[in-house]
Design an enzyme around this catalytic site. Sequence first.
Site, PDB file in Angstrom:
ATOM      1  N   PHE A 109       0.815  -1.223   0.000  1.00 38.60           N
ATOM      2  CA  PHE A 109       0.000   0.000   0.000  1.00 38.60           C
ATOM      3  C   PHE A 109       0.841   1.263   0.000  1.00 38.60           C
ATOM      4  CE2 PHE A 109       0.871  -0.225   4.497  1.00 38.60           C
ATOM      5  CZ  PHE A 109       0.727   1.060   4.990  1.00 38.60           C
ATOM      6  N   LYS A 110       2.088   1.162   0.431  1.00 36.35           N
ATOM      7  CA  LYS A 110       2.952   2.342   0.473  1.00 36.35           C
ATOM      8  C   LYS A 110       3.192   2.930  -0.921  1.00 36.35           C
ATOM      9  CE  LYS A 110       3.555   1.772   4.926  1.00 36.35           C
ATOM     10  NZ  LYS A 110       4.810   1.510   5.606  1.00 36.35           N
ATOM     11  N   ASP A 111       2.998   2.119  -1.965  1.00 36.62           N
ATOM     12  CA  ASP A 111       3.200   2.620  -3.332  1.00 36.62           C
ATOM     13  C   ASP A 111       2.253   3.772  -3.660  1.00 36.62           C
ATOM     14  OD1 ASP A 111       5.287   0.880  -4.184  1.00 36.62           O
ATOM     15  OD2 ASP A 111       3.842  -0.719  -4.533  1.00 36.62           O
TER      16      ASP A 111
END
Length: 452
Positions: A109-111
């Site tokens: 999800f950090k993308d």
Amino acid sequence: MKYVSTRGQTDPVSFREAVAIGLAPDGGLFLPETLPDISPRLPGWRNLSYTELCAEFLGLFATDVPPEVLQQLIHRSYGAFTHPEIAPLRKIDDRLYVLELFHGPTLAFKDFALQFLGNLYGWECEQTGRTINVLGATSGDTGAAAIHGLLGKPKAASFILYPEGRVSPLQERQMTCTGAANVHAIAIDGSFDDAQRVLKDIFANKTFATQHRLSAVNSINIARVLAQSVYYLHAWLRLPEAERGNVEFVVPTGNFGNVFAGWLLQQMGVPVMGYKVATNRNDILHRLFTTAEYRSGEVHPSLAPSMDIQVASNFERFLYYALDENPTRVNNVMAQIKATGAYRFDLLNRSLFSSSSASDDEITSLIRRVYERYRYIVDPHTACAFKDINPQRISIVLATAHPAKFPAAIRDAIGQEPTSPVLEVLKTRPVVKHRLPAEAEAIKAFIAQRAI
């Protein structure tokens, strides 16, 4: 729009300034001076694509970025995602959805935030002609996403601290096998909290931070929080209208940044009923919402390493609102936490927040149970969110990482080992990392030699 520090001793700055600085000079975290009421805009946003919604939402906050530039940055950021919906919402039961946030370049999800932040940094360097050195600390996924967000940016370098032996092997390879000269993966002796402490100590040295043009890439950077708010909003708008008034987002989180990004929407007028914080055995946030006491403890390695945290840095932003946006009170509480490691709330809104904690054995059981019941494979972090789902709510579980990043845990649970072509390639590349002590002076010396 201007941005203020939670500690009130920094003059208000623009969005671009807040992004470039990262951590406020007074040690606080930047927040919008005022939060807009977006409720009147919701009907018009209902049918927008993810990138269109992102441009509309971030346009309210990035007011010093030309709209056409913002749109270009957004399209560039999400063009490499492998699913056409970018953040697909999958219904797996009558009242249960999974929001898949792992279709980006590093399968986490950090993308969503770090692809955008990397492109924003690249544009800023083009505009100013200056270089930038990005410093971050990671418990697993942030480092890989930050590194890949800056790949190919000629005027940017990344320095990522991570705890040696406390991230998964594939998470480490995503940071150490890029082959890029502007990527510096630094394995420190200690925990993620030690890495985060060193990072804050370095940014507290204003002379050093300015001299080497440092910027923070952790979730302390306000651009990351705002970019993450978008996928909550997109998911909520994708629900049938009859279900939107009874939604609870179930969020695996250790640093509080992910759930804070969703909670901000509720403060802007989106009628979300609740947020459930799902933690692993490092349960500082679970204890916070069950006892009203924030108390740090010892970090224990777990099957969900990205949540092996006992100092939730984004908690300060939540604290700012909980204390009526009073920087003096925030300063006093943060001083107390620094001195004692604890703070007890007189009043905490536990009707809006709930929480749970899962041991390693429970994580294994949850992965197995979800697969047997729904024929759906979840990674160890997402598995934590499936503990004690509220049957009275429409639950949206945030799937924060692709299960292929944790093959051993999945194999132990269901006898299968998921793979990804992106990760398989990494297994053939050499690891390049730098082992250093968790000491600010050692890290500063390393950065001084390699900053661009």
